[in-house]
Design a protein around this motif. Sequence first.
Motif, PDB file in Angstrom:
ATOM      1  N   ILE A   1      32.183  46.454  80.516  1.00 14.84           N
ATOM      2  CA  ILE A   1      32.323  47.069  79.201  1.00 14.84           C
ATOM      3  C   ILE A   1      32.607  45.974  78.190  1.00 14.84           C
ATOM      4  N   PRO A   2      31.714  45.818  77.186  1.00 20.54           N
ATOM      5  CA  PRO A   2      31.925  44.729  76.215  1.00 20.54           C
ATOM      6  C   PRO A   2      33.167  44.946  75.363  1.00 20.54           C
TER       7      PRO A   2
ATOM      8  N   SER B   1      35.511  51.560  72.466  1.00 20.87           N
ATOM      9  CA  SER B   1      35.279  52.235  71.192  1.00 20.87           C
ATOM     10  C   SER B   1      35.227  53.734  71.415  1.00 20.87           C
TER      11      SER B   1
ATOM     12  N   TRP C   1      31.202  57.140  71.537  1.00 21.36           N
ATOM     13  CA  TRP C   1      30.522  58.167  72.352  1.00 21.36           C
ATOM     14  C   TRP C   1      31.304  59.483  72.349  1.00 21.36           C
TER      15      TRP C   1
ATOM     16  N   THR D   1      33.147  52.980  76.178  1.00 18.60           N
ATOM     17  CA  THR D   1      32.430  51.716  75.997  1.00 18.60           C
ATOM     18  C   THR D   1      31.810  51.655  74.597  1.00 18.60           C
ATOM     19  N   SER D   2      31.574  50.433  74.141  1.00 10.47           N
ATOM     20  CA  SER D   2      30.917  50.296  72.833  1.00 10.47           C
ATOM     21  C   SER D   2      29.424  50.055  73.015  1.00 10.47           C
ATOM     22  N   SER D   3      29.037  49.789  74.273  1.00  9.31           N
ATOM     23  CA  SER D   3      27.633  49.492  74.558  1.00  9.31           C
ATOM     24  C   SER D   3      26.800  50.771  74.571  1.00  9.31           C
ATOM     25  N   VAL D   4      25.491  50.647  74.462  1.00 12.19           N
ATOM     26  CA  VAL D   4      24.631  51.820  74.535  1.00 12.19           C
ATOM     27  C   VAL D   4      24.191  52.086  75.969  1.00 12.19           C
ATOM     28  N   PHE D   5      24.588  51.215  76.884  1.00 12.46           N
ATOM     29  CA  PHE D   5      24.175  51.401  78.273  1.00 12.46           C
ATOM     30  C   PHE D   5      25.322  51.934  79.109  1.00 12.46           C
TER      31      PHE D   5
ATOM     32  N   ASN E   1      26.685  51.184  81.855  1.00 14.22           N
ATOM     33  CA  ASN E   1      27.004  50.306  82.986  1.00 14.22           C
ATOM     34  C   ASN E   1      28.096  49.301  82.631  1.00 14.22           C
ATOM     35  N   TYR E   2      28.606  48.671  83.690  1.00 13.76           N
ATOM     36  CA  TYR E   2      29.671  47.681  83.524  1.00 13.76           C
ATOM     37  C   TYR E   2      29.029  46.317  83.330  1.00 13.76           C
TER      38      TYR E   2
ATOM     39  N   ASN F   1      22.733  57.728  78.110  1.00 15.69           N
ATOM     40  CA  ASN F   1      23.666  56.898  77.346  1.00 15.69           C
ATOM     41  C   ASN F   1      25.092  57.338  77.644  1.00 15.69           C
TER      42      ASN F   1
END
Lengths: 267, 354
Positions: free
Chosen positions: A39-40, A43, A46, A30-34, A36-37, A227
């Motif tokens: 997924i924006p 990437s 992580w 995921t590219s998000s910092v969270f 959870n779904y 994260n």
Amino acid sequence: MFRALQFTFGAAIVIFLLMPIFAILPLAFTSSVFLNYPIPAYSMRWMHELTTADVWRTSIVNSLIIGGGATVFATVLGTLASLGMRKGALPMVGLLRTLFLLPMVVPAVVLGVGMQIFLVRLGLASTYLGVIIAHAVLCIPFVIVSVSAALQGIDPSIERAASSLGAPPVTVFRRVTLPLAIPGVVSGAIFAFATSLDEVVLTLFVAGPNQRTLARQMFSSIRENINPTVAAAALLLIIGTLCLGGLAALLRWRQKRSALETAPSAI
Amino acid sequence: MRPFIQFESVSKAFGSLTVVNSLDLAIEKGEFISLLGPSGSGKTTILMMLAGFERPTQGAIYLDGKRIDHLPPYRRQMGVVFQNYALFPHMSVAENVAFPLEMQRVPRAEITERVERALDMVKLKQLKDRRPSQLSGGQQQRIALTRALVFEPSVILMDEPLGALDKQLREHMQLEIRDLHKRLGLTIVFVTHDQAEALTMSDRIAVFNAGRIEQIDDPEVIYDTPRTRFVAEFIGETNLIEAKVASVDNQVARLSLGAGLSARAHAGNGLSAGQTASFSLRPERIRLGAAPGGSNALDMTITDCIYHGDHMRVQLTRDEFSLVARCERLAGNWAVGAPVVASFDPSDCTVLTQ
């Protein structure tokens, strides 16, 4: 009708067992910092974090050191124990075997508390050696089960033949017993390594901050600053475990094949 | 001077079970001796004690004048061939055969040469790079034999080596082993439960029962004049006759067989009138005909006739007395229910001690 039911039920169980794994894996990318779904965007950030951030990198190295050390310890001791319990020369072999396998069933918490008190007394608490010993205790049963099975498959008359042909006991072991048991030893070592790799509870009790393993690091990261690195670490562990499992399966397959081949065929 | 191999009042007990009971046995150099007996008679235990895998509970074993029963197997210089071949599955045929030479620290080059020569002897040189698992049972057995021979041991021990082979191959291997024995002048101790195998191969046979030797002799003597009831029944087929001795005259006993029949038999010493004794009469010694054909002639009735290819087994009775005869297939056409005269000589009967 019944078969269809059987199939559905089987499939449901497989899905139930695999769901957690499939749920976490995509989050590694995921590219998000969270964590959870939905997924924006996908990437590698992580995965990058996992391999570059100091805490994570050290924990991977720690896991390899401790896993490797525990595997060596457990494999040597477990193999020796299996050899000793094999010939039936010892009294109460059954009881001994049960004792050796006990770490498999004793709750890890109990082991952990005991191990911590014990290692503190020896001055080994919060040292690599201490963690390696603690992990080895947990790994030995896997080695014993695997090596004992391999030894059981060796026809005693093969060793007798070697001895009658002039081989002293040590040579019989080196030239005949060990080469024939080696698939069992290797698969025992694989299980030992896999066991050490995902061990958290014991590690919590006996390891200091310097011996954080990957599993232990995942555990604390979930509590402290959650994260998606955890998901990336999980992916790494799963891949590692799959590789080890595949190796073990390959070994077992080869062993089975050679066992089939050695069955005497009368012509 | 002690014999080449000597067992001196050797006993072996496992817990409270005595498997070998105070055994005395002498084996000469170059001899092919079979230890024959049913399973549990102690014959394999004796072989294992000779090889060094078991230690006697009592007594001593000597090889070439030296006491060996305290020596471990690897210091005894004996080639052992096991029933299941016991080849090393992780080594090639050549490596298997080279193993005992390596143990003796024979130089590399000489090992290669001797392995080649040994494999040549059993005509399996072309298989030297194969694994044992890629060979047939007979080939595996030949390799096991080669491996046991190649280091020129003083004795070859074989534990039912042909038990796992089918009949035809077994008979072929019997002749091959016999031939090797003669050619190389080997001393062979051969354990088997197959009496035909023992008769075919051995110079001498020791018949075992319950941890003791019942009789030890040449194959012909064992077959023709079994001493005990056990030997008579275990080796080949026989008619066991329980009869009352009517009179003894010049070592010939007159027996009353019941059903009004009587016969004369060589009694040897130690039989007296009025005593009951057992005799063994081999079926092939009985001649069947319309008229008497020997000094014993019994009027019997044919009750059964079994075809065996090269011979017939004929069941004879008269009231409660019955005999089995074995005769050539072409010697006559015997109908069930027909009367017949069964003839044999006094020397065809052997007195048995219990």
